[in-house]
Scaffold this active site. Sequence first.
Site, PDB file in Angstrom:
ATOM      1  N   SER A   7      -3.761  -0.074  -7.628  1.00 20.88           N
ATOM      2  CA  SER A   7      -3.373  -1.480  -7.605  1.00 20.88           C
ATOM      3  C   SER A   7      -4.443  -2.354  -8.238  1.00 20.88           C
ATOM      4  CB  SER A   7      -3.143  -1.932  -6.159  1.00 20.88           C
ATOM      5  OG  SER A   7      -3.039  -3.341  -6.146  1.00 20.88           O
ATOM      6  N   HIS A  32      -0.210  -0.211 -10.794  1.00 20.30           N
ATOM      7  CA  HIS A  32       0.518  -1.039  -9.834  1.00 20.30           C
ATOM      8  C   HIS A  32       0.076  -2.499  -9.987  1.00 20.30           C
ATOM      9  CE1 HIS A  32       2.830  -1.502  -6.079  1.00 20.30           C
ATOM     10  NE2 HIS A  32       1.896  -2.357  -5.695  1.00 20.30           N
ATOM     11  N   ASP A  34       0.655  -6.318  -8.584  1.00 13.61           N
ATOM     12  CA  ASP A  34       1.152  -7.072  -7.426  1.00 13.61           C
ATOM     13  C   ASP A  34       1.325  -8.548  -7.765  1.00 13.61           C
ATOM     14  OD1 ASP A  34       1.244  -5.154  -5.157  1.00 13.61           O
ATOM     15  OD2 ASP A  34      -0.888  -4.918  -5.617  1.00 13.61           O
ATOM     16  N   MET A  36       2.455 -12.157  -6.418  1.00 13.89           N
ATOM     17  CA  MET A  36       2.637 -12.862  -5.133  1.00 13.89           C
ATOM     18  C   MET A  36       2.804 -14.353  -5.374  1.00 13.89           C
ATOM     19  SD  MET A  36      -0.444 -11.113  -3.020  1.00 13.89           S
ATOM     20  CE  MET A  36      -0.571  -9.341  -2.795  1.00 13.89           C
ATOM     21  N   HIS A  65       5.310  -4.864  -8.642  1.00 15.86           N
ATOM     22  CA  HIS A  65       5.760  -5.088  -7.262  1.00 15.86           C
ATOM     23  C   HIS A  65       5.861  -6.596  -7.043  1.00 15.86           C
ATOM     24  CE1 HIS A  65       4.380  -4.714  -2.726  1.00 15.86           C
ATOM     25  NE2 HIS A  65       5.609  -5.190  -2.840  1.00 15.86           N
ATOM     26  N   MET A  67       6.347  -9.696  -4.930  1.00 11.64           N
ATOM     27  CA  MET A  67       6.340 -10.255  -3.569  1.00 11.64           C
ATOM     28  C   MET A  67       6.637 -11.747  -3.704  1.00 11.64           C
ATOM     29  SD  MET A  67       3.114  -8.078  -2.198  1.00 11.64           S
ATOM     30  CE  MET A  67       2.695  -7.627  -3.866  1.00 11.64           C
ATOM     31  N   MET A 136       6.109  -0.336   2.495  1.00 18.22           N
ATOM     32  CA  MET A 136       4.829  -1.019   2.747  1.00 18.22           C
ATOM     33  C   MET A 136       4.197  -0.409   4.004  1.00 18.22           C
ATOM     34  SD  MET A 136       4.324  -3.143   0.314  1.00 18.22           S
ATOM     35  CE  MET A 136       2.713  -3.540   0.997  1.00 18.22           C
ATOM     36  N   GLY A 141       0.486  -8.900   1.188  1.00 18.62           N
ATOM     37  CA  GLY A 141      -0.219 -10.150   0.900  1.00 18.62           C
ATOM     38  C   GLY A 141      -1.665  -9.950   0.480  1.00 18.62           C
ATOM     39  N   PHE A 142      -2.290  -8.909   0.989  1.00 16.53           N
ATOM     40  CA  PHE A 142      -3.724  -8.722   0.732  1.00 16.53           C
ATOM     41  C   PHE A 142      -4.064  -7.249   0.567  1.00 16.53           C
ATOM     42  CE2 PHE A 142      -2.951 -12.374   3.419  1.00 16.53           C
ATOM     43  CZ  PHE A 142      -3.565 -13.398   2.720  1.00 16.53           C
ATOM     44  N   GLY A 143      -5.083  -6.982  -0.250  1.00 17.40           N
ATOM     45  CA  GLY A 143      -5.629  -5.635  -0.330  1.00 17.40           C
ATOM     46  C   GLY A 143      -6.577  -5.405   0.840  1.00 17.40           C
ATOM     47  N   GLY A 144      -6.958  -4.157   1.037  1.00 19.73           N
ATOM     48  CA  GLY A 144      -7.999  -3.825   2.006  1.00 19.73           C
ATOM     49  C   GLY A 144      -7.600  -3.889   3.467  1.00 19.73           C
ATOM     50  N   ASP A 174       2.528   1.981  -0.070  1.00 20.42           N
ATOM     51  CA  ASP A 174       1.591   0.951  -0.542  1.00 20.42           C
ATOM     52  C   ASP A 174       0.909   0.260   0.635  1.00 20.42           C
ATOM     53  OD1 ASP A 174       0.310  -1.141  -1.864  1.00 20.42           O
ATOM     54  OD2 ASP A 174       2.167  -2.119  -2.531  1.00 20.42           O
ATOM     55  N   GLY A 175      -0.433   0.345   0.668  1.00 21.59           N
ATOM     56  CA  GLY A 175      -1.216  -0.392   1.662  1.00 21.59           C
ATOM     57  C   GLY A 175      -2.090   0.513   2.514  1.00 21.59           C
ATOM     58  N   GLY A 176      -3.393   0.353   2.387  1.00 20.05           N
ATOM     59  CA  GLY A 176      -4.319   1.115   3.230  1.00 20.05           C
ATOM     60  C   GLY A 176      -4.365   2.603   2.934  1.00 20.05           C
ATOM     61  N   GLY A 196      -5.500   0.437  -3.795  1.00 20.06           N
ATOM     62  CA  GLY A 196      -6.291  -0.661  -4.354  1.00 20.06           C
ATOM     63  C   GLY A 196      -7.754  -0.491  -4.024  1.00 20.06           C
TER      64      GLY A 196
HETATM   65  C1  DX5 Z   1      -0.474  -5.568  -0.620  1.00 22.90           C
HETATM   66  C2  DX5 Z   1      -0.214  -5.064  -2.007  1.00 22.90           C
HETATM   67  C3  DX5 Z   1      -0.883  -3.774  -2.262  1.00 22.90           C
HETATM   68  C4  DX5 Z   1      -2.399  -3.845  -2.198  1.00 22.90           C
HETATM   69  C5  DX5 Z   1      -2.888  -2.506  -1.767  1.00 22.90           C
HETATM   70  O1  DX5 Z   1       0.289  -6.672  -0.349  1.00 22.90           O
HETATM   71  O2  DX5 Z   1       1.175  -4.871  -2.214  1.00 22.90           O
HETATM   72  O3  DX5 Z   1      -0.460  -3.181  -3.474  1.00 22.90           O
HETATM   73  O4  DX5 Z   1      -2.990  -4.200  -3.398  1.00 22.90           O
HETATM   74  O5  DX5 Z   1      -4.265  -2.575  -1.567  1.00 22.90           O
HETATM   75  P1  DX5 Z   1      -5.024  -1.552  -0.612  1.00 22.90           P
HETATM   76  O6  DX5 Z   1      -4.814  -0.173  -1.177  1.00 22.90           O
HETATM   77  O7  DX5 Z   1      -6.448  -2.008  -0.693  1.00 22.90           O
HETATM   78  O8  DX5 Z   1      -4.438  -1.691   0.763  1.00 22.90           O
HETATM   79 ZN    ZN Z   2       1.809  -3.586  -3.979  1.00 25.70          ZN
END
Ligand code: DX5
Ligand code: ZN
Length: 214
Positions: A7, A32, A34, A36, A65, A67, A136, A141-144, A174-176, A196
């Site tokens: 991502s 990927h 994102d 938003m 993706h 959002m 998901m 909404g956020f990475g990490g 996707d996510g974590g 990500g």
């Molecule tokens: C979250 C995004 C993800 C995000 C994943 O809303 O859709 O694609 O970038 O980031 P990580 O892998 O750090 O959770």
């Molecule tokens: Zn995503």
Amino acid sequence: MKLISPSLLSADFGNLQRDIEMLNASECDWLHVDVMDGVFVPNISFGQPVVKHIKKHARKPLDVHLMIVDPGRYVNDFKEAGADILTVHYEACTHLDRTLHAIKDAGMRCGTVLNPGTSVALLEDTIQLCDVVLLMSVNPGFGGQKFIENTYNKVKQLRALCDRKNPDCLIEVDGGVNTSNAPMLFAAGADVLVAGNAVFKSENPVQTIHDLKQ
Ligand code: DX5
Ligand code: ZN
């Protein structure tokens, strides 16, 4: 299938070209992207003009993706910007069937995304239209953010639904995602993992992408 889609949300936005070239040279399969809107999710990332610039440098398919609310309004814009795979949220589409058809008609692969709180059973009537379903594993909404463990159950439920109604549909998570949970996700039936922070915050992103595929 074991595909990795890093991502770009976690990339260095001041050095996007450098980070994309790193991904071009890595074993990753998709990029990927994102998008938003600050309404469907609390955060704002970027839109079509940035996607167009990403496309100029990318040598792998863009997995975009969305959002955003009512994503059907922007199908042709993202096609023009260079999306190869376009995924839209179940929760954001009043007319999901129409939007999935519009994505296919525009010449892209299409997918439905489910938030952690949305049941896999709701895909019963659209799964046959999907090239990919994205689960998901965090609230978007956020990475990490921290991986939600119930995702393993959802991957298994979705695998059973795909086996029954659309065996060619890919399952994306996707996510974590990180090198610890990736093997269990693939074992549960996932085909594509988005990562990500696990990639971009690691010492050696190219090696981490290799490790995620193992
Ligand atoms: C979250 C995004 C993800 C995000 C994943 O809303 O859709 O694609 O970038 O980031 P990580 O892998 O750090 O959770
Ligand atoms: Zn995503």
